[in-house]
Structures are given as structure tokens and as C-alpha cells.
Design an enzyme around this catalytic site. Sequence first.
Site, PDB file in Angstrom:
ATOM      1  N   SER A   1      50.541  32.360  87.678  1.00 12.03           N
ATOM      2  CA  SER A   1      50.242  31.013  88.149  1.00 12.03           C
ATOM      3  C   SER A   1      48.859  30.964  88.798  1.00 12.03           C
ATOM      4  O   SER A   1      47.865  31.331  88.170  1.00 12.03           O
ATOM      5  CB  SER A   1      51.358  30.557  89.097  1.00 12.03           C
ATOM      6  OG  SER A   1      51.277  29.190  89.372  1.00 12.03           O
TER       7      SER A   1
ATOM      8  N   ASP B   1      55.966  25.361  79.766  1.00 14.41           N
ATOM      9  CA  ASP B   1      55.744  25.544  81.202  1.00 14.41           C
ATOM     10  C   ASP B   1      55.256  24.228  81.802  1.00 14.41           C
ATOM     11  O   ASP B   1      54.314  23.610  81.305  1.00 14.41           O
ATOM     12  CB  ASP B   1      54.697  26.647  81.405  1.00 14.41           C
ATOM     13  CG  ASP B   1      54.560  27.098  82.844  1.00 14.41           C
ATOM     14  OD1 ASP B   1      54.857  26.305  83.766  1.00 14.41           O
ATOM     15  OD2 ASP B   1      54.126  28.242  83.064  1.00 14.41           O
TER      16      ASP B   1
ATOM     17  N   HIS C   1      58.284  29.444  84.297  1.00 14.27           N
ATOM     18  CA  HIS C   1      56.943  29.591  84.868  1.00 14.27           C
ATOM     19  C   HIS C   1      56.773  31.019  85.371  1.00 14.27           C
ATOM     20  O   HIS C   1      57.205  31.364  86.465  1.00 14.27           O
ATOM     21  CB  HIS C   1      56.777  28.584  86.007  1.00 14.27           C
ATOM     22  CG  HIS C   1      55.432  28.632  86.660  1.00 14.27           C
ATOM     23  ND1 HIS C   1      54.260  28.461  85.971  1.00 14.27           N
ATOM     24  CD2 HIS C   1      55.071  28.830  87.963  1.00 14.27           C
ATOM     25  CE1 HIS C   1      53.242  28.530  86.803  1.00 14.27           C
ATOM     26  NE2 HIS C   1      53.711  28.772  88.014  1.00 14.27           N
TER      27      HIS C   1
END
Length: 550
Positions: free
Chosen positions: A225, A464, A493
Site C-alpha cells: 500500500s 483492489d 488489499h
Amino acid sequence: MRALALFGAAGSLVLSSLTAAPAAGALEAPPAETVGTLLAARRAAAHPPRFGACPASERLPSTVSCATVTVPLDYAAPDGTRIGLTVSRVRASGPASSRQGALVYNPGGPGASSTFFPLAAGLPAWKRIAAAYDLVGYAPRGVGSSAPVSCQDPADRVTGPTPAPTEPSEVFKRERVARAKTYALGCARRTGASLRHYHSLNNARDLEVLRAALGEPKLTYMGASYGTYFGALYATLFPHRVRRMVFDAPVHPAPRQIWYANNLDQSLAFERRWADFRTWIARHDRVYGLGTTAEEVGRNHERARAELAARPAGGRVGPGELHAAMLQAGYDDVFWPSRAAALSRFLKGDPEPLIALAAPAGNPTGSGGSAGSALRGAAPSQDPGNATAVYTAVECNDAPWPEDFAVWDRDNTRLARRAPFETWDNVWANLPCAYWTAPRQRPLDVRTAPGELPPVLILAAERDAATPYAGALELQRRLSGSALVTERDAGTHGIGGGGNACVNGHLETYLLTGAVPGKTPVRRASCAPHPEPDPVSLEQRRESGTPSAV
């Protein structure tokens, strides 16, 4: 997202602290921050940290050791104030002859700590990797005990129940604007002049000092991320120091996206993932009784919101808490059965599962990052006030934001017509950036030239929501020679080390050998989606008394 900083297209830093202009014909002096980073890295290498028992606050077992790595608060003034970053480590379990160095991990955020990461050594998917690498986690600047950022007195935090209107009134908007201004001012007052130094470029520089402190000639790094964003900054700034890098669930790195546009795209992507979740519930109507279509499930969800607005469950769970719980389902389908069951039970007259799941003390922390499904369970809870403060400081410092609420109101009113689930919640999470008082930076143009960077591995799920798939495609385009592995028709994710053996095979092969899939000029591979959760088997497990992992 709930991700900057300052390089021109030629790669030279554009900062107010640049040294005086050189004489005609002379070589330009390197920027002060570059010199400061080199000096800090040399100091760290010359005086490596001593690992020992971890602080009690980290709640780590004795098998994990910890140390403090010192970095400059301001890299333009490396002899000035210094701060300590808490670092955790488990040594490679294999023979010394097969050790490949240290693997440093960051789970995203901004504002998340990875001091839990060494615990991954005990997970099956990480066994061979843990045999070859020291697993290293750390708390980035501002996080936990690493010079923590604070924006609000704990007594002033909203603890619920809270509203979460998808069509906020003008009165509600004015109240949230006032709250955002107060929060931004609190960050400036409580953190002081140091607030300006908490940003993504410094996170990348800290990574270079951490590499040197660990005694590694080159960095092996995995970021998820937001961790992919400053990892990409590191690759741009220090390509000669990269050994191997994994970018899991990448942020869209284009300067125009940081961060306002990325949040708009995220809200739209969450609408699609929310529909995926409702469709799955509808397929299992015999278990949940929430409707046989996604639309019917949505109507039942809205009925629950209305009931909670009128009578918060247990006096603690209102529409805002319900939304936070359902939002987690957008990050990972491992959350789908528990959320669906809690919603079903609530509408059938039993609020206790929803209270246990969604009451403020039990909500997961962090707003834009994920450690991936396999690692999330190992992560200890983090002070949500600190996580939010670091998130806000980094995103607000990183880039220009619209400073007129009318712009936010216009853009998000339009977007909410298409994507009502997450749009306004995302606005309120980021609105302090409209009223930020610290100096803003200009995003770096993440990019490497052919041959400048060794092959790196990008992992992405096609659906995602937190970091939409377009970001993975853009990152591959910008990092020359990189390879992209896609989990098709899936939306978790953070997929590395999770429930997809195909993805894990590519990850393990890359970290152990350096080999990436696909052929030049476009290196790509795809994996079938991991199986969706099976609520029937979960119900059977409950009936038999076997604990559920969800």
C-alpha cells in the site's frame, strides 16, 4: 488512501535549502538533504545498533529482538535534532551459508508500524523466505515510539456513536469543516515546528539509513500500500542501492495523483468492491437472509443504518461505526463472513455481534494501508490517535491540496452520485489537509531509466479498492524492467504471503533468486483468484464448536 516531495524531472532536489549557486562552469553542489542522507547513512554504518529485548509496548515475544536506529529529523541539518526509529528483527533460520541478508517490510498507512513483521517467520508461506533472510520491521518516523506525532488530546477524540450520512446536509458539512480546522491546528500546536519533517521523502531517506545501520550494502525491501509509494521514491533516489524490491498493492505514483486525486479514485473503487461484497452475501442468502440480489442486500444495510441512527446499538454503535466495520470488507474478503453475520443478526433483533465487531474500542486502526491478509493477524493493535495523526501529517505535507472547501464539495458531490459508499467518509478523513499550516511539498516524479534499477516485482489484485489497479500499471511503466503479477478478479488489499499459492510462488522465487516472471519488454504474469470465503463451512465450524479464524 486515506500518500509528496520534491524532485524535478532531472532528479535534482528543488528545496529552499539548496546551497548557493555555483560559479559558471563549476559543478553544481548536491542538495543539502542528499549530503545529509549520505552523512547519516555513514554514521549508522559506523555505529550499528545493538539489538536486545524489545520494549514492552511492542508486545513482541522474546524470539524477536529490537534496537533503535537514529536518523536526522531534518536531513538538511544532519547535525541537528535526531530521532530514534524502533526496529525489530528475527534472524534468518537457515544456515549462515544460505543467508541473503535482511528483508525490510513496511505495511503502509501512512502511520502503520511493521514491528510485528518478524512474526511472519512462523507462517507457512514465509518459511523459506525466513530461512534465507533476517525479517526486519520498524516503526516509521512519527509512529509509536519513533518520535510520535500527536494532533489531538485523547480526551477530545470522538468515541461514538457517530453519524455517516451519504448525503450530508450543509449544516453537517459546516460542522465537519470546523472539526477539520481544529484538527489541523492541533497538529501544528502539539507537534510544533518538527511537523514539516514528517513526509514521504524523509521516509525514503530513513530507509537508506536503516539499510546502512543493518550493514546491508544494498536494500531488499517489501512495501504494501503506502509502503510502495516511498519504496518507489527510494528506488528513484537510490537505484544503485536497490538489491530487490517488492511493491504489493501499489499506490498510483504520478505526481498529479498525490494525494487528492488518488482519494477520489479510491472512493470510486470502493463502490465496486462494496458491490462485490453485497453480491457475495446475496449468493449466500440461505445463510444470512439479507436478500437474493446485491440491491436487496443494500436496502437491508440502509435499514440497519437508519435503525442505528435512531437507536445506537448498545449506545456505542451508530451509522459511523457500522460503516467503519463494513469498510474493512472492502480491504479483504476474509472480513466478509463476520460482517455479513453481524448485519444479519442485528436486523433479526440481536445487536451483540455488531457491538462486538464495530464498537469503537474494537475497530481496526489505520485508514489506507494493509499488511496483507497473512500478516494482519500477527499485528498488534496500534493507538488509533497516533495512526491518524501520522497519516494526516504525511499526506498533508506531501503535496498541494485544494484549500477551498468549495472545490472538495463540488468534486465529491459529483462523485457521491456514482459512489455514495465511501466518498464523504474519505472527504472527512482528509479534509484537515485543506487547512494545513506546515509548508507543502511538490511530488517527486517517480521514474527510473532502463538499466538503472535491477528488476523489481509488483503484486496487485485486479479489484483492489484501496489502491486501484491502474496504480500498478503506472508503477510498472515508470520503473523500467519491473514485472507485474496480477491476481485476477480479486480485491484483497495486499496479496503477498496471503492465500494465493500462485502469487506466493512468484514472491518466493523473486526473493530467493531475483528472477521475475514474463519476458521483456513487458514482464507480466497472472494468477487465478483465491477462493472466496465459504460461509456454510464457517457456520458448520461454529456449530461443531471449532473456533473461526474470521
